[in-house]
Design a protein around this motif. Structure first.
Motif, PDB file in Angstrom:
ATOM      1  N   SER A 188       0.860  -1.192   0.000  1.00 22.49           N
ATOM      2  CA  SER A 188       0.000   0.000   0.000  1.00 22.49           C
ATOM      3  C   SER A 188       0.889   1.233   0.000  1.00 22.49           C
ATOM      4  CB  SER A 188      -0.897   0.003   1.243  1.00 22.49           C
ATOM      5  OG  SER A 188      -0.107   0.109   2.412  1.00 22.49           O
ATOM      6  N   PHE A 189       0.255   2.369  -0.075  1.00 24.63           N
ATOM      7  CA  PHE A 189       0.967   3.638   0.036  1.00 24.63           C
ATOM      8  C   PHE A 189       0.366   4.429   1.191  1.00 24.63           C
ATOM      9  CE2 PHE A 189       1.845   2.404  -4.273  1.00 24.63           C
ATOM     10  CZ  PHE A 189       3.176   2.769  -4.441  1.00 24.63           C
ATOM     11  N   LYS A 190       1.224   4.925   2.033  1.00 17.64           N
ATOM     12  CA  LYS A 190       0.793   5.836   3.093  1.00 17.64           C
ATOM     13  C   LYS A 190       1.180   7.243   2.642  1.00 17.64           C
ATOM     14  CE  LYS A 190      -0.323   2.196   5.360  1.00 17.64           C
ATOM     15  NZ  LYS A 190      -1.559   1.586   4.875  1.00 17.64           N
ATOM     16  N   MET A 241      -3.454  12.186   6.833  1.00 15.24           N
ATOM     17  CA  MET A 241      -2.855  10.947   6.355  1.00 15.24           C
ATOM     18  C   MET A 241      -3.874  10.123   5.567  1.00 15.24           C
ATOM     19  SD  MET A 241       0.221  11.189   7.714  1.00 15.24           S
ATOM     20  CE  MET A 241       0.950   9.573   7.628  1.00 15.24           C
ATOM     21  N   LEU A 242      -3.414   9.558   4.468  1.00 12.51           N
ATOM     22  CA  LEU A 242      -4.257   8.681   3.657  1.00 12.51           C
ATOM     23  C   LEU A 242      -3.595   7.310   3.565  1.00 12.51           C
ATOM     24  CD1 LEU A 242      -4.902  11.040   0.575  1.00 12.51           C
ATOM     25  CD2 LEU A 242      -6.066  11.051   2.799  1.00 12.51           C
ATOM     26  N   SER A 243      -4.427   6.288   3.514  1.00  7.02           N
ATOM     27  CA  SER A 243      -3.924   4.937   3.244  1.00  7.02           C
ATOM     28  C   SER A 243      -4.521   4.521   1.903  1.00  7.02           C
ATOM     29  CB  SER A 243      -4.370   3.986   4.354  1.00  7.02           C
ATOM     30  OG  SER A 243      -3.912   2.682   4.071  1.00  7.02           O
ATOM     31  N   LEU A 244      -3.656   4.237   0.947  1.00  5.88           N
ATOM     32  CA  LEU A 244      -4.130   3.967  -0.418  1.00  5.88           C
ATOM     33  C   LEU A 244      -3.641   2.611  -0.905  1.00  5.88           C
ATOM     34  CD1 LEU A 244      -3.439   7.489  -1.955  1.00  5.88           C
ATOM     35  CD2 LEU A 244      -5.642   6.568  -1.251  1.00  5.88           C
ATOM     36  N   GLY A 245      -4.521   1.938  -1.612  1.00  9.57           N
ATOM     37  CA  GLY A 245      -4.170   0.631  -2.159  1.00  9.57           C
ATOM     38  C   GLY A 245      -4.327  -0.449  -1.101  1.00  9.57           C
ATOM     39  N   GLY A 246      -3.537  -1.499  -1.223  1.00  6.56           N
ATOM     40  CA  GLY A 246      -3.600  -2.591  -0.252  1.00  6.56           C
ATOM     41  C   GLY A 246      -4.368  -3.777  -0.791  1.00  6.56           C
ATOM     42  N   ALA A 296       3.203  16.667  -0.324  1.00  3.51           N
ATOM     43  CA  ALA A 296       2.647  15.318  -0.200  1.00  3.51           C
ATOM     44  C   ALA A 296       3.823  14.350  -0.190  1.00  3.51           C
ATOM     45  CB  ALA A 296       1.715  15.022  -1.366  1.00  3.51           C
ATOM     46  N   SER A 297       3.892  13.530   0.847  1.00  2.93           N
ATOM     47  CA  SER A 297       4.961  12.518   0.951  1.00  2.93           C
ATOM     48  C   SER A 297       4.327  11.156   0.746  1.00  2.93           C
ATOM     49  CB  SER A 297       5.624  12.555   2.329  1.00  2.93           C
ATOM     50  OG  SER A 297       5.864  13.877   2.704  1.00  2.93           O
TER      51      SER A 297
END
Ligand code: SF4
Length: 527
Positions: free
Chosen positions: A158-160, A195-200, A400-401
């Motif tokens: 995933s991407f944080k 903060m976003l959690s994307l994918g997974g 955005a990191s």
């Protein structure tokens, strides 16, 4: 030993694939044709999809092609070349310099000691018991080293994303959509950042086929440092790109806040002292009130009698003064006076001076109490404006990191050693160093090999995908050669680095020590 022939990166059209070069060794053939397969096709065995590829064409992921009957990895292998001091100066301020458009760099003028073979373009192996595409031998300070190099196929990844803003992006746990599909969620906010959690794996495999495909495409774009449009349910529309300012509802974010409302009071109290009778720093989370705050008490400031809305936490610190939103300090208010209930006449007096500001200084207003103890807007004195300007000055640029988080604890380890748990243990014992595209990876504590890496430190175009769907990303394991033998490594496949460079189609990218430590010299980052 497994590897594949290579062609130039630019050759992504069937008719343009050059002939397989005779000097390039073909180390692993595609599977033999089945009886039902056309004679001009080969089967790619680099992932579970097992594409049957017509001569002159590429497979479903565009990573492998059939070049005159030879299974060929389309992209060149990416090498990192360490810069000398002069070159470093030239590339200062550049995120990650590279040769133009993936042009293979010939005539490398470095010794092999200055080169590192990354997993970008290395190829994938399937099934996992096959040795990784490259086991590269090199020397570090006279010590024999080996780097096991592969492109991992990650279903669990995933991407944080950290977005520097105090603007309200949406409720925690809200779904995030990309091209209509749910691809992630809003997760716990951090200090000055959403903060976003994307994918997974849940979105890659647990939803519809379209959800998996769209999620995979979004992840690949994000990892490759491209801009991605996201829509938060009940919240903002975003454009997010690694290393760039986020765009929130069409407006590019400029600053992240200097601190929460309470911290802002603490930082600037002394500079306000004598210029104001009260300061309110409006913040969606913790709104600060100077005269009640410990900072004001330490300065012997008299109470102003201000009565705030919201829930008092500790002196001078208020929660929930308003709802979250796009107004002052991440709240929904446009008029700051909306969060003030009034002034206690026991303490307040006409003529009192009140500053209200947000945590970024983006919003600020000056008031003076009238005879009825009502705040009346007035021109802000220059001395007070100076301190507000100081807040702005102390706000860092909003960025955005994007961190890639992936589990390599599963079958990928079998490509490194016959006894996978020894690899895991060697990483935990700092015997083996993990990098992704040469970038240092933080290894989480606990079981498995769960790594996290900043995509900005990785070479451009590090990420690919396969239609299972899953993400393809580079990963390298570096250790002493004698340790590799002890781990049950695939010693037969170890090749000297100069042989790899001579025989593989490659392109080199400059690596700056300002950006990250040289891969062979990185200190383990263990949880
Ligand atoms: S999708 Fe899988 S099988 Fe098809 S070309 Fe790509 S790696 Fe090979």
């Amino acid at each position: 030993m497994t590897s594949h022939n290579r062609v130039d990166h630019s050759a992504d059209h069937a008719d343009e694939f050059p002939a397989a070069q005779s000097e390039v060794r073909v180390l692993d053939k595609s599977r033999p044709r089945s009886e039902n397969m056309a004679t001009n096709k080969i089967e790619c065995n680099a992932c579970p999809v097992l594409c049957q590829i017509t001569e002159g064409r590429s497979g479903a992921c565009d990573r492998y092609a059939n070049v005159q009957g030879v299974l060929t990895r389309v992209d060149p292998l990416v090498l990192l070349k360490r810069l000398d001091n002069q070159s470093q100066t030239q590339v200062r301020d550049r995120a990650l310099p590279s040769t133009p458009d993936g042009e293979p760099e010939k005539n490398l003028d470095s010794t092999t000691a200055e080169l590192f073979v990354t997993g970008v373009g290395a190829g994938t192996t399937y099934p996992d018991y096959k040795p990784a595409p490259f086991m590269v031998a090199s020397k570090l300070n006279g010590v024999d080293m080996v780097t096991v190099v592969t492109e991992g196929i990650f279903s669990y990844c995933s991407f944080k994303v950290k977005i520097d803003t105090d603007r309200y992006l949406g409720p925690e746990r809200a779904s995030i959509r990309h091209r209509g599909e749910v691809v992630g969620h809003v997760t716990t906010a951090e200090y000055g950042s959403q903060m976003l959690s994307l994918g997974g794996v849940h979105h890659l495999t647990g939803g519809s086929k379209k959800e998996g495909r769209v999620t995979c495409e979004m992840m690949m774009a994000l990892g490759n440092k491209h801009a991605v449009e996201l829509a938060i349910e009940g919240g903002a529309q975003l454009v997010v790109q690694a290393g760039r300012a986020p765009i929130v509802d069409g407006v590019e974010e400029k600053h992240m806040r200097v601190g929460c409302g309470s911290a802002t009071i603490g930082i600037f109290a002394k500079q306000w002292f004598g210029q104001v009778d009260e300061v309110v720093v409006v913040d969606d989370h913790i709104t600060g009130v100077l005269s009640e705050h410990q900072a004001g008490r330490c300065l012997d400031m008299p109470l102003s009698g201000i009565k705030m809305k919201g829930r008092k936490s500790t002196p001078g610190r208020y929660f929930q003064v308003a709802n979250p939103g796009q107004g002052w300090g991440g709240t929904d208010i446009a008029n700051p006076l909306d969060i003030i209930e009034g002034f206690d006449p026991e303490y307040a007096r006409p003529g009192m001076r009140l500053l209200m500001t947000s945590t970024t200084g983006e919003h600020a207003a000056w008031f003076v109490l009238n005879e009825q103890l009502q705040p009346v807007p007035a021109t802000m004195p220059s001395a007070v404006q100076k301190v507000v300007d100081r807040i702005v000055e102390n706000c860092e640029p909003s960025l955005a990191s994007v961190m890639f988080l992936a589990g390599a604890g599963g079958s990928l380890r079998a490509g490194v050693t016959d006894n996978p748990v020894w690899l895991t243990n060697s990483i935990k014992q700092a015997i083996t160093q993990v990098t992704c595209g040469g970038a240092a990876a933080y290894v989480w504590a606990g079981g498995g090999i769960t790594v996290m890496v900043d995509v900005l430190r990785m070479p451009d175009q590090s990420f690919g995908s396969v239609p299972t769907p899953a993400i393809v990303a580079p990963i390298e394991f570096t250790m002493r050669l004698d340790d590799y033998a002890r781990l049950g490594g695939h010693m037969d496949g170890v090749r000297p680095i100069d042989e790899v460079i001579d025989q593989e189609r490659s392109r080199s990218m400059h690596w700056s020590v300002e950006h990250s430590s040289w891969p062979l010299l990185q200190k383990p980052m263990l949880g």
